[in-house]
Design a protein around this motif. Structure first.
Motif, PDB file in Angstrom:
ATOM      1  N   PHE A  81       3.878  -2.953 -10.340  1.00 57.04           N
ATOM      2  CA  PHE A  81       5.004  -2.028 -10.396  1.00 57.04           C
ATOM      3  C   PHE A  81       4.628  -0.658 -10.938  1.00 57.04           C
ATOM      4  O   PHE A  81       5.494   0.197 -11.097  1.00 57.04           O
ATOM      5  CB  PHE A  81       6.131  -2.635 -11.247  1.00 57.04           C
ATOM      6  N   LEU A  82       3.370  -0.447 -11.209  1.00 54.20           N
ATOM      7  CA  LEU A  82       2.928   0.839 -11.746  1.00 54.20           C
ATOM      8  C   LEU A  82       2.826   1.893 -10.652  1.00 54.20           C
ATOM      9  O   LEU A  82       2.345   1.614  -9.564  1.00 54.20           O
ATOM     10  CB  LEU A  82       1.544   0.712 -12.378  1.00 54.20           C
ATOM     11  N   ARG A  83       3.238   3.097 -10.998  1.00 54.97           N
ATOM     12  CA  ARG A  83       2.960   4.242 -10.137  1.00 54.97           C
ATOM     13  C   ARG A  83       1.731   4.900 -10.718  1.00 54.97           C
ATOM     14  O   ARG A  83       1.731   5.299 -11.886  1.00 54.97           O
ATOM     15  CB  ARG A  83       4.136   5.213 -10.126  1.00 54.97           C
ATOM     16  N   HIS A  84       0.683   4.964  -9.934  1.00 57.80           N
ATOM     17  CA  HIS A  84      -0.585   5.482 -10.451  1.00 57.80           C
ATOM     18  C   HIS A  84      -1.417   6.045  -9.311  1.00 57.80           C
ATOM     19  O   HIS A  84      -1.128   5.835  -8.143  1.00 57.80           O
ATOM     20  CB  HIS A  84      -1.364   4.360 -11.152  1.00 57.80           C
ATOM     21  N   ALA A  85      -2.454   6.755  -9.698  1.00 51.04           N
ATOM     22  CA  ALA A  85      -3.368   7.337  -8.719  1.00 51.04           C
ATOM     23  C   ALA A  85      -4.745   6.683  -8.810  1.00 51.04           C
ATOM     24  O   ALA A  85      -5.738   7.256  -8.401  1.00 51.04           O
ATOM     25  CB  ALA A  85      -3.484   8.837  -8.956  1.00 51.04           C
ATOM     26  N   THR A  86      -4.783   5.479  -9.344  1.00 53.06           N
ATOM     27  CA  THR A  86      -6.041   4.761  -9.491  1.00 53.06           C
ATOM     28  C   THR A  86      -6.200   3.807  -8.303  1.00 53.06           C
ATOM     29  O   THR A  86      -5.502   2.805  -8.227  1.00 53.06           O
ATOM     30  CB  THR A  86      -6.055   3.953 -10.810  1.00 53.06           C
ATOM     31  N   CYS A 125      -5.759  -0.566 -18.978  1.00 54.63           N
ATOM     32  CA  CYS A 125      -4.460  -0.224 -18.392  1.00 54.63           C
ATOM     33  C   CYS A 125      -3.535  -1.432 -18.308  1.00 54.63           C
ATOM     34  O   CYS A 125      -2.314  -1.292 -18.390  1.00 54.63           O
ATOM     35  CB  CYS A 125      -4.635   0.416 -17.018  1.00 54.63           C
ATOM     36  N   LYS A 179      -5.496  -2.473  -8.475  1.00 52.23           N
ATOM     37  CA  LYS A 179      -5.179  -3.824  -7.973  1.00 52.23           C
ATOM     38  C   LYS A 179      -6.429  -4.688  -7.904  1.00 52.23           C
ATOM     39  O   LYS A 179      -6.401  -5.873  -8.242  1.00 52.23           O
ATOM     40  CB  LYS A 179      -4.485  -3.754  -6.616  1.00 52.23           C
ATOM     41  N   HIS A 216       1.387  -5.185 -13.218  1.00 49.82           N
ATOM     42  CA  HIS A 216       0.562  -4.087 -12.688  1.00 49.82           C
ATOM     43  C   HIS A 216       0.996  -3.672 -11.283  1.00 49.82           C
ATOM     44  O   HIS A 216       0.730  -2.558 -10.853  1.00 49.82           O
ATOM     45  CB  HIS A 216      -0.907  -4.495 -12.690  1.00 49.82           C
ATOM     46  N   TYR A 263       5.424   6.969 -21.348  1.00 51.91           N
ATOM     47  CA  TYR A 263       4.580   5.774 -21.270  1.00 51.91           C
ATOM     48  C   TYR A 263       3.659   5.673 -22.483  1.00 51.91           C
ATOM     49  O   TYR A 263       3.592   4.626 -23.130  1.00 51.91           O
ATOM     50  CB  TYR A 263       3.785   5.829 -19.960  1.00 51.91           C
TER      51      TYR A 263
END
Length: 180
Positions: free
Chosen positions: A60-65, A95, A69, A58, A4
């Motif tokens: 479709f992101l895999r994230h830990a935030t 981001c 959204k 956004h 990424y």
């Protein structure tokens, strides 16, 4: 591989090249200053974040935030008051622009560096592009242009205070002071 962050790095550079090339060809009468301003507005964080939100990238992101959204939703609400660009009035989440840069980086890699394919992908994402007729001036840029060559002018402020005092100094003389 293409991670990424590496794709983001590459995409940032690819976007700069294709947008600069497009502006150079599309606006042969524009001088370097206005071309630079148009380029900046079409590749800055806000423009790219607008593209990410407009296309729902956004989601479709895999994230830990946990608040991504909500940040995107807040950003979308803020830019509604500025249909083209806020000229620095809205702070875009980094981001969101990173998503677009990494996507364009992937297009660059997959197309073996074909700038025409990169341009078509970017153009679809970033449509509408900001043209000369849409450009508003940032207050500081307008101030500097007004003063250029006529006088020595500077803005003096202290960023660390809760309230900010700003002074406009022209030729060594304070001509305006404001506190906010």
């Amino acid at each position: 591989g293409a991670t990424y962050e590496r794709l983001e790095f590459l995409g940032d550079r690819a976007i700069n090249v294709v947008v600069a090339s497009h502006l150079y060809s599309a606006h042969p009468a524009l001088r370097p200053g206005p071309l630079t301003r148009l380029h900046s507005l079409n590749v800055d964080r806000e423009k790219l974040a607008r593209a990410a939100v407009a296309h729902g990238l956004h989601l479709f992101l895999r994230h830990a935030t946990p608040f991504l959204k909500q940040h995107a939703k807040d950003f979308a609400a803020e830019i509604a008051a500025y249909p083209v660009h806020s000229n620095g009035q809205v702070r875009a989440p980094k981001c969101l622009s990173d998503i677009v840069e990494s996507l364009i980086g992937a297009v660059f890699v997959d197309s073996d560096g074909d700038n025409e394919q990169v341009w078509r992908a970017f153009r679809r994402l970033a449509d509408p592009l900001i043209g000369p007729e849409m450009v508003g001036k940032q207050p500081m840029m307008e101030f500097n242009e007004l003063c250029r060559g006529k006088m020595q002018a500077k803005i003096v402020k202290k960023d660390w205070a809760k309230s900010h005092t700003v002074k406009v100094v022209i030729d060594g003389e304070t001509v305006a002071v404001a506190t906010y």
